[in-house]
Design an enzyme around this catalytic site. Sequence first.
Site, PDB file in Angstrom:
ATOM      1  N   ASP A 150      -9.433  -9.385   9.313  1.00 24.70           N
ATOM      2  CA  ASP A 150      -8.938  -8.033   9.030  1.00 24.70           C
ATOM      3  C   ASP A 150      -9.970  -6.921   9.245  1.00 24.70           C
ATOM      4  O   ASP A 150      -9.597  -5.838   9.658  1.00 24.70           O
ATOM      5  CB  ASP A 150      -8.426  -7.981   7.582  1.00 24.70           C
ATOM      6  CG  ASP A 150      -7.550  -6.775   7.306  1.00 24.70           C
ATOM      7  OD1 ASP A 150      -6.745  -6.409   8.189  1.00 24.70           O
ATOM      8  OD2 ASP A 150      -7.664  -6.179   6.214  1.00 24.70           O
TER       9      ASP A 150
ATOM     10  N   TYR B 245      -1.276  -3.603  -6.904  1.00 28.85           N
ATOM     11  CA  TYR B 245      -0.988  -4.417  -5.713  1.00 28.85           C
ATOM     12  C   TYR B 245      -2.032  -4.259  -4.611  1.00 28.85           C
ATOM     13  O   TYR B 245      -2.439  -3.134  -4.261  1.00 28.85           O
ATOM     14  CB  TYR B 245       0.389  -4.033  -5.140  1.00 28.85           C
ATOM     15  CG  TYR B 245       0.962  -5.112  -4.256  1.00 28.85           C
ATOM     16  CD1 TYR B 245       1.718  -6.143  -4.808  1.00 28.85           C
ATOM     17  CD2 TYR B 245       0.710  -5.142  -2.889  1.00 28.85           C
ATOM     18  CE1 TYR B 245       2.225  -7.155  -4.007  1.00 28.85           C
ATOM     19  CE2 TYR B 245       1.220  -6.155  -2.087  1.00 28.85           C
ATOM     20  CZ  TYR B 245       1.976  -7.152  -2.654  1.00 28.85           C
ATOM     21  OH  TYR B 245       2.469  -8.165  -1.854  1.00 28.85           O
TER      22      TYR B 245
ATOM     23  N   LYS C 297      -9.416  -2.274   1.671  1.00 27.77           N
ATOM     24  CA  LYS C 297      -9.122  -1.092   2.498  1.00 27.77           C
ATOM     25  C   LYS C 297      -9.922   0.127   2.022  1.00 27.77           C
ATOM     26  O   LYS C 297     -10.357   0.941   2.830  1.00 27.77           O
ATOM     27  CB  LYS C 297      -7.625  -0.788   2.463  1.00 27.77           C
ATOM     28  CG  LYS C 297      -6.755  -1.950   2.947  1.00 27.77           C
ATOM     29  CD  LYS C 297      -7.052  -2.301   4.371  1.00 27.77           C
ATOM     30  CE  LYS C 297      -6.162  -3.423   4.862  1.00 27.77           C
ATOM     31  NZ  LYS C 297      -6.411  -3.741   6.272  1.00 27.77           N
TER      32      LYS C 297
ATOM     33  N   HIS D  80     -11.015  -1.910  11.607  1.00 27.93           N
ATOM     34  CA  HIS D  80      -9.886  -2.732  11.171  1.00 27.93           C
ATOM     35  C   HIS D  80      -9.673  -3.824  12.232  1.00 27.93           C
ATOM     36  O   HIS D  80      -8.743  -3.746  13.035  1.00 27.93           O
ATOM     37  CB  HIS D  80      -8.657  -1.822  11.040  1.00 27.93           C
ATOM     38  CG  HIS D  80      -7.474  -2.452  10.402  1.00 27.93           C
ATOM     39  ND1 HIS D  80      -6.196  -1.965  10.555  1.00 27.93           N
ATOM     40  CD2 HIS D  80      -7.354  -3.513   9.581  1.00 27.93           C
ATOM     41  CE1 HIS D  80      -5.356  -2.703   9.868  1.00 27.93           C
ATOM     42  NE2 HIS D  80      -6.028  -3.649   9.274  1.00 27.93           N
TER      43      HIS D  80
ATOM     44  N   CYS E 130       0.708  -7.105  12.730  1.00 26.02           N
ATOM     45  CA  CYS E 130       0.944  -7.350  14.167  1.00 26.02           C
ATOM     46  C   CYS E 130       0.404  -8.709  14.567  1.00 26.02           C
ATOM     47  O   CYS E 130       0.160  -8.963  15.752  1.00 26.02           O
ATOM     48  CB  CYS E 130       0.270  -6.277  15.015  1.00 26.02           C
ATOM     49  SG  CYS E 130       1.267  -4.816  15.238  1.00 26.02           S
TER      50      CYS E 130
ATOM     51  N   ARG F 254       2.400 -11.859  -0.202  1.00 24.47           N
ATOM     52  CA  ARG F 254       1.037 -12.127   0.281  1.00 24.47           C
ATOM     53  C   ARG F 254       0.481 -13.430  -0.260  1.00 24.47           C
ATOM     54  O   ARG F 254       0.856 -13.875  -1.347  1.00 24.47           O
ATOM     55  CB  ARG F 254       0.108 -11.004  -0.182  1.00 24.47           C
ATOM     56  CG  ARG F 254       0.425  -9.639   0.404  1.00 24.47           C
ATOM     57  CD  ARG F 254      -0.191  -9.481   1.761  1.00 24.47           C
ATOM     58  NE  ARG F 254       0.318  -8.310   2.474  1.00 24.47           N
ATOM     59  CZ  ARG F 254      -0.224  -7.866   3.594  1.00 24.47           C
ATOM     60  NH1 ARG F 254      -1.259  -8.465   4.136  1.00 24.47           N
ATOM     61  NH2 ARG F 254       0.278  -6.832   4.218  1.00 24.47           N
TER      62      ARG F 254
ATOM     63  N   ARG G  71       0.842  -1.186   0.000  1.00 18.50           N
ATOM     64  CA  ARG G  71       0.000   0.000   0.000  1.00 18.50           C
ATOM     65  C   ARG G  71       0.881   1.241   0.000  1.00 18.50           C
ATOM     66  O   ARG G  71       1.938   1.251   0.625  1.00 18.50           O
ATOM     67  CB  ARG G  71      -0.871   0.040   1.262  1.00 18.50           C
ATOM     68  CG  ARG G  71      -1.937  -1.000   1.323  1.00 18.50           C
ATOM     69  CD  ARG G  71      -2.861  -0.758   2.499  1.00 18.50           C
ATOM     70  NE  ARG G  71      -2.213  -0.993   3.789  1.00 18.50           N
ATOM     71  CZ  ARG G  71      -1.794  -0.039   4.604  1.00 18.50           C
ATOM     72  NH1 ARG G  71      -1.940   1.234   4.285  1.00 18.50           N
ATOM     73  NH2 ARG G  71      -1.232  -0.326   5.752  1.00 18.50           N
TER      74      ARG G  71
ATOM     75  N   SER H   9      -1.394  -3.027  11.018  1.00 25.20           N
ATOM     76  CA  SER H   9      -0.980  -3.975   9.979  1.00 25.20           C
ATOM     77  C   SER H   9       0.223  -4.786  10.455  1.00 25.20           C
ATOM     78  O   SER H   9       1.139  -4.240  11.078  1.00 25.20           O
ATOM     79  CB  SER H   9      -0.587  -3.212   8.722  1.00 25.20           C
ATOM     80  OG  SER H   9      -1.594  -2.297   8.400  1.00 25.20           O
TER      81      SER H   9
HETATM   82  O1  O2Y Z   1       0.242  -4.073   1.207  1.00 27.02           O
HETATM   83  C1  O2Y Z   1      -0.929  -4.310   0.895  1.00 27.02           C
HETATM   84  O2  O2Y Z   1      -1.434  -3.862  -0.111  1.00 27.02           O
HETATM   85  C2  O2Y Z   1      -1.758  -5.133   1.748  1.00 27.02           C
HETATM   86  S1  O2Y Z   1      -2.105  -4.350   3.226  1.00 27.02           S
HETATM   87  C3  O2Y Z   1      -3.106  -5.432   4.115  1.00 27.02           C
HETATM   88  C4  O2Y Z   1      -3.554  -6.591   3.549  1.00 27.02           C
HETATM   89  C5  O2Y Z   1      -4.360  -7.430   4.273  1.00 27.02           C
HETATM   90  C6  O2Y Z   1      -4.720  -7.076   5.523  1.00 27.02           C
HETATM   91  N1  O2Y Z   1      -4.295  -5.939   6.078  1.00 27.02           N
HETATM   92  C7  O2Y Z   1      -3.479  -5.133   5.408  1.00 27.02           C
HETATM   93  C8  O2Y Z   1      -3.058  -3.896   6.130  1.00 27.02           C
HETATM   94  O3  O2Y Z   1      -2.173  -3.184   5.725  1.00 27.02           O
HETATM   95  O4  O2Y Z   1      -3.646  -3.638   7.194  1.00 27.02           O
HETATM   96 MN    MN Z   2      -5.218  -4.948   7.740  1.00 24.80          MN
END
Ligand code: O2Y
Ligand code: MN
Length: 613
Positions: A287, A211, A220, A240, A264, A379, A70, A262
Site C-alpha cells: 500500500d 474504522y 493514511k 501510495h 484497484c 477488511r 474512510r 484504492s
Molecule cells: O476504508 C478504510 O478505512 C481503509 S482504506 C485503505 C486501506 C488499506 C489500503 N488502502 C486503503 C485505501 O483506501 O487506499
Molecule cells: Mn491504499
Amino acid sequence: MAVMVKHEKLKNWVQEVVELCRPGSIHWCNGTKEEYDHLMTLMVENGMADSLQNRPNSFLFRSDPSDVARVEDRTYISAPTQDEAGPTNHWIDPDELKKTMTELYTGCMQGRTLYVIPFSMGPIGSPISKIGIELTDSPYVVCNMHIMTRVGTKVLEVLGTDGDYIPCLHSIGAPLAEGQEDVPWPCAPIEKKYISHFPQENLIWSFGSGYGGNALLGKKCLALRIASAMAKREGWMAEHMLILRLTNPEGRRFHIAAAFPSACGKTNLAMLEPTIEGWKCECIGDDIAWMKIGNDGRLYAINPEAGFFGVAPGTSYNSNPMAMETLKENCIFTNCALTDDGDIWWEGFDGEPPAHAIDWKGNDWTPDSGRPAAHPNARFTAPAAQCPVICPDWEDPKGVPIDIFVFGGRRAGVVPLVNEAYNWDHGVFLGATAASETTAANIGAVGNLRRDPFAMQPFCGYHMGDYFQHWFDMGDKLGAKAPRIFYVNWFRKSPDGKWLWPGFGENSRVLKWMCERVEGRADAVETPTGLFPRKVEGKAGAVETPIGLLPRKEDLDLTGLDIDNDDVEELLRIDTKAWQAELPDIEKHFDQFGRHLPQRLKVQLENLRKRLK
Ligand code: O2Y
Ligand code: MN
C-alpha cells in the site's frame, strides 16, 4: 510489564490529553503478545468481537453501519492557508479546527481507557523510518496497530529522552457515563467525525470514527498525508504504492513500485504469482512506499507498514492465493460474515456460499437474502510476515532500489493494457493525469470516473500542484538513475462489456515486458520523434504512439495464454478520437491547480495534443 518513559515532552503531552479527554485509566502499550491477547479477551468478553472457532487466534468485529470506510468529506488538511492545502483537500483554518475539536475532545474518553501506542513506521532504527505516538480510547485500534506497525517499548528506547515523534490523537468520540451500557462499536455521528492533519506541526487529530484509515493513524494519516508533506520539505517521497521484487530466470532482480487508486487490486499485484516460466515475485509492501535517494544515487524504498489491511470481498484462492494463505491465523476481520462453523466468509470467497451465515450487521443471512453478507469494504488485518511470498529483504533498513514505477487505474475503455512513458517528464504527466472508476473503498457514488493523480488525491498532505513539482524535482536529482515509468490498465473491456485481460498472475507478462524494456535501456528513445509506428529497438520492442511506447503483440510473452488475437489487439489499440476527447478533461483537471501547476506539465499536455493531431 511496566513501561519506563524518559521523554518529558511525551509525558507532558499525554498529561495534557488526559486533562482534556478525562479517560478512566491510562495504559502505556508495550507491544507484547500478552497485551494483544489480553485486549482481545476483553473485547470478546464485552461483545465487541467474536473469537473465530475455525481460524486460530483470529477475531471478527462488526462496525457501526455509519462507520464503514474512510470519510473523505470529513478529512482535513489544516495548513495555515487554504492555498497551501490546495483544491483537492478539505481545509479549515487550524485555529478554528482546533477550537472545534478541543470542544469535542473535552471529556470524550470518560469511562474508557486511554492507550498510549508508541509505534515505528518502517523497521525500527531504519534511516527512512519515523516514530509516531497514537493516543486512542479504542482497544480495537491498539490490536490493529500491533499488526500494522511496530509497537512497543523498543520504540520508546529509540525515542530516548528527546527524540522526534509524530503525535496522533484519536478518540472514537463516545464517552461512557457511569453505569451506561456500552455498544459493540461505539463511535460519533458523521457530522462529528473529523480526520484532521496539521502538516506544519506534523500533528494528527482524529475524532469520531473507529474504522480503518480514520483510526489506524499510522497508515493514511501519518504514512501518506503527513509524510508526503515532510517528504516534500526534506527531499524524499511518500507514495501510495505497493513494492514488489521480480526476479527473472537469470536471477536479475527488478524492484517495482506501483500506484493504483484504492481497491484497484494493489494487494493482489503485490502478492502476484507469475504464470510465466522461471519468473519469481516477492512482496515487500501492498500500500505505501517511502523512498529516499541512496549514496549511489538510486532511489531506495521501504514499506513503512508491518501488516496488510486489505479489502476482503473478492479475495480468494483464485484472485489472491498468497493473501488467503496469509489469512490462515492471527488475523483481525472487520465487517465480514460469520459462518455457522465459526469462520469468516465474504462475497467472492472460494466455493459455494454458506447456506446460512450472520451478516456484517449481525443479522441472519442466506444466499437468497438479496443483500451482501460482508460489507463491500470489509477488511482483513494480517501480519505481513505471514505472507508466503514476503521478500526476505522486506525489512531491510536501507530499502530496495526501485527500477520501475507503474501507475494505473480502472478504466473500461480508452486506456490500453500498458504503455511506457517517453521520459521522466512524460511519466510525471501520466501519474498526474491518472484516472479511475470509483469503487466502494471510498464513501460516495460507485463507478464515476475520478482523476486520481498518482493515486494520491485522498492522501496528499499539501497542494497537489506543488506535489507534481516535487516529482519533477526528484527526477532532476535522480537524473539517469531515475526509475522508468509505465502506465497499466488491467480493466479494459470489449464493446460488449467483457474483460479483455485475464489479470491476476497473468499480469506478470506485462511486468516482464517492463523489465525487458529496462534491460534494453541503452536502446530506448529519449523523446518521441513523431514518426510512428516505428519499432524502438531494445530487448523488448515497443512502438511509438501518441500516448507513449506500446508493446506490439509479439513484444508481450503470451506463451500458453488462451487469449483471442482480437482481444490483444483491442487491449493495445489507441483510439485517437477517444484520446482527443480526453484532452478537455485533462485541461480542466490541470486548471484547478492554477499558479501551482508546473510549466513542465503544460508542455507535456501540448506535446500530447500535437502527437494526437
Ligand atoms: O476504508 C478504510 O478505512 C481503509 S482504506 C485503505 C486501506 C488499506 C489500503 N488502502 C486503503 C485505501 O483506501 O487506499
Ligand atoms: Mn491504499
